[in-house]
Write a protein that holds these residues in place. Structure first.
Motif, PDB file in Angstrom:
ATOM      1  N   THR A 236      43.035  38.070  39.812  1.00  0.00           N
ATOM      2  CA  THR A 236      42.627  37.230  38.676  1.00  0.00           C
ATOM      3  C   THR A 236      42.159  35.861  39.135  1.00  0.00           C
ATOM      4  N   GLU A 237      42.918  35.239  40.045  1.00  0.00           N
ATOM      5  CA  GLU A 237      42.578  33.880  40.459  1.00  0.00           C
ATOM      6  C   GLU A 237      41.329  33.830  41.324  1.00  0.00           C
ATOM      7  N   ILE A 238      41.102  34.831  42.148  1.00  0.00           N
ATOM      8  CA  ILE A 238      39.862  34.867  42.930  1.00  0.00           C
ATOM      9  C   ILE A 238      38.655  34.940  42.005  1.00  0.00           C
ATOM     10  N   ILE A 239      38.736  35.791  40.993  1.00  0.00           N
ATOM     11  CA  ILE A 239      37.624  35.927  40.048  1.00  0.00           C
ATOM     12  C   ILE A 239      37.465  34.649  39.226  1.00  0.00           C
ATOM     13  N   ARG A 240      38.579  34.099  38.752  1.00  0.00           N
ATOM     14  CA  ARG A 240      38.521  32.934  37.865  1.00  0.00           C
ATOM     15  C   ARG A 240      37.963  31.711  38.580  1.00  0.00           C
ATOM     16  N   TYR A 241      38.467  31.402  39.755  1.00  0.00           N
ATOM     17  CA  TYR A 241      37.983  30.216  40.469  1.00  0.00           C
ATOM     18  C   TYR A 241      36.574  30.418  41.019  1.00  0.00           C
ATOM     19  N   SER A 242      36.220  31.636  41.349  1.00  0.00           N
ATOM     20  CA  SER A 242      34.828  31.908  41.739  1.00  0.00           C
ATOM     21  C   SER A 242      33.887  31.683  40.569  1.00  0.00           C
ATOM     22  N   TYR A 243      34.320  32.118  39.389  1.00  0.00           N
ATOM     23  CA  TYR A 243      33.521  31.907  38.177  1.00  0.00           C
ATOM     24  C   TYR A 243      33.304  30.422  37.923  1.00  0.00           C
ATOM     25  N   LYS A 257      30.635  37.014  36.219  1.00  0.00           N
ATOM     26  CA  LYS A 257      30.811  36.772  34.788  1.00  0.00           C
ATOM     27  C   LYS A 257      31.378  38.003  34.095  1.00  0.00           C
ATOM     28  N   TRP A 258      30.873  39.180  34.456  1.00  0.00           N
ATOM     29  CA  TRP A 258      31.365  40.424  33.859  1.00  0.00           C
ATOM     30  C   TRP A 258      32.821  40.652  34.238  1.00  0.00           C
ATOM     31  N   ALA A 259      33.157  40.454  35.514  1.00  0.00           N
ATOM     32  CA  ALA A 259      34.541  40.657  35.954  1.00  0.00           C
ATOM     33  C   ALA A 259      35.492  39.668  35.293  1.00  0.00           C
ATOM     34  N   ARG A 260      35.025  38.438  35.121  1.00  0.00           N
ATOM     35  CA  ARG A 260      35.862  37.408  34.515  1.00  0.00           C
ATOM     36  C   ARG A 260      36.272  37.778  33.093  1.00  0.00           C
ATOM     37  N   TYR A 261      35.352  38.350  32.311  1.00  0.00           N
ATOM     38  CA  TYR A 261      35.609  38.617  30.896  1.00  0.00           C
ATOM     39  C   TYR A 261      35.800  40.096  30.579  1.00  0.00           C
ATOM     40  N   ASN A 262      36.068  40.907  31.596  1.00  0.00           N
ATOM     41  CA  ASN A 262      36.362  42.316  31.343  1.00  0.00           C
ATOM     42  C   ASN A 262      37.629  42.800  32.047  1.00  0.00           C
ATOM     43  N   LEU A 263      37.829  42.381  33.301  1.00  0.00           N
ATOM     44  CA  LEU A 263      38.986  42.875  34.046  1.00  0.00           C
ATOM     45  C   LEU A 263      40.302  42.358  33.487  1.00  0.00           C
TER      46      LEU A 263
END
Length: 346
Positions: A236-243, A257-263
């Motif tokens: 979660t944090e890798i995706i969130r901070y990358s976003y 963006k897709w991973a942030r709001y779907n996973l």
């Protein structure tokens, strides 16, 4: 309103030619009476033309208002000219003008744009220093959680088990999870337009799990719940901070963006389940050792039982989790599907 005149000739006899006019309406009529008014006005000049100028009718297959007016001028019929020209001008005034609609559409879009500009102007702009700090912060946090992910992967590949995993990464985990307290500072200063309450609940719950549960009770560090929330937090944090990083740099890849709001639909409940399992596993040890508890009598004359406090924390997930989860679902609809969500301020 565009009106075309289609002439149909019946050539049975050479002396008399019967002409029939049918009127086709190319755009939708605004009103039935207006359409009838158009037909009457344009049929009357046609009747007059048949009586006064048969040679022009035989030469032309398609007549319009401008050709009628032009012929009347050339035929020196001043009365007819005035009648037809006035009727045509009246028809032109009654029909909708596409250019006028285009101008109105442009004006409305400009008005909408001005409203958006006003709304954006009301928002507090972020300074260059704050933007640079946010970029540095998010890059550092992304790198930190990537280091955690690599360490976890290497540990499992070497040992073949998750036992001892938390002990090997606990220093890095505690540092970067505690470093997340800066997010509360960002919200309080207005650098990030996020609810302080939502951010506070998320950050404080994770710091509580790290420092007051897993770090304090070493007997539960090898539990499956610990492994579950560690994996979920890392992804979660890798995706969130990358976003956040790519968004600040204005180069946001769609897959992030897709991973942030779907996973999060799967990761969020899994992380909550891991945290609850970890707290539940800690309850027997807390009750046995009476850690962080304060019994009466004491000089403060205050009693605190950490065991029941942990039970109350577990119960607090019942009202808080649905609110945070629904908040993320609303954000997902707004970002991915463009829905306008109106929320009340907390």
């Amino acid at each position: 309103m565009k009106i075309t005149i289609k002439e149909e000739l019946n050539s049975k006899t050479s002396k008399t030619k019967k002409k029939k006019y049918t009127y086709l309406q190319s755009c939708s009529a605004v009103d039935w009476s207006r359409g009838l008014f158009h037909r009457v006005l344009l049929r009357l000049p046609g009747i007059l033309l048949r009586a006064g100028a048969p040679e022009m009718v035989s030469q032309t297959k398609l007549l319009n208002r401008s050709s009628l007016v032009l012929y009347y001028w050339r035929s020196y019929v001043p009365l007819y000219v005035r009648f037809v020209s006035s009727s045509c001008q009246l028809c032109l005034k009654l029909q909708p003008d596409p250019a006028a609609f285009a101008c109105e559409a442009m004006a409305s879009s400009e008005d909408e744009g001005s409203v958006e500009e006003k709304e954006n102007a009301k928002k507090k702009p972020i300074s260059a220093v704050a933007t640079a700090w946010l970029i540095f912060y998010n890059i550092a946090m992304t790198a930190g959680w990537l280091v955690l992910a690599i360490s976890m992967f290497r540990f499992y590949m070497d040992k073949g088990t998750h036992k001892g995993l938390y002990r090997s990464i606990q220093k890095t985990l505690k540092f970067f999870q505690t470093f997340a307290l800066f997010e509360l500072v960002h919200c309080a200063l207005g650098i990030v337009r996020t609810s302080v309450l939502v951010t506070g609940v998320q950050v404080s719950s994770r710091i509580f799990m790290v420092w007051f549960i897993t770090n304090s009770i070493k007997q539960i560090q090898n539990e499956n719940g610990v492994l579950l929330f560690l994996v979920v937090w890392t992804v979660t944090e890798i995706i969130r901070y990358s976003y956040y990083t790519f968004n600040l740099l204005n180069h946001l890849p769609y897959f992030i963006k897709w991973a942030r709001y779907n996973l999060f639909i799967v990761l969020y409940p899994a992380g909550v389940a891991g945290e609850l399992l970890t707290i539940y596993a800690a309850l027997p040890y807390v009750r046995k050792t009476a850690m962080y508890s304060l019994r009466l009598p004491n000089k403060y004359n205050v009693s605190f039982d950490y065991y029941y406090f942990l039970i109350s924390v577990m119960c607090s997930y019942i009202p808080l989790f649905p609110q945070l989860y629904l908040h993320m679902l609303r954000q997902r609809r707004r970002v991915l599907h463009g829905e306008v969500i109106v929320e009340k301020d907390d």
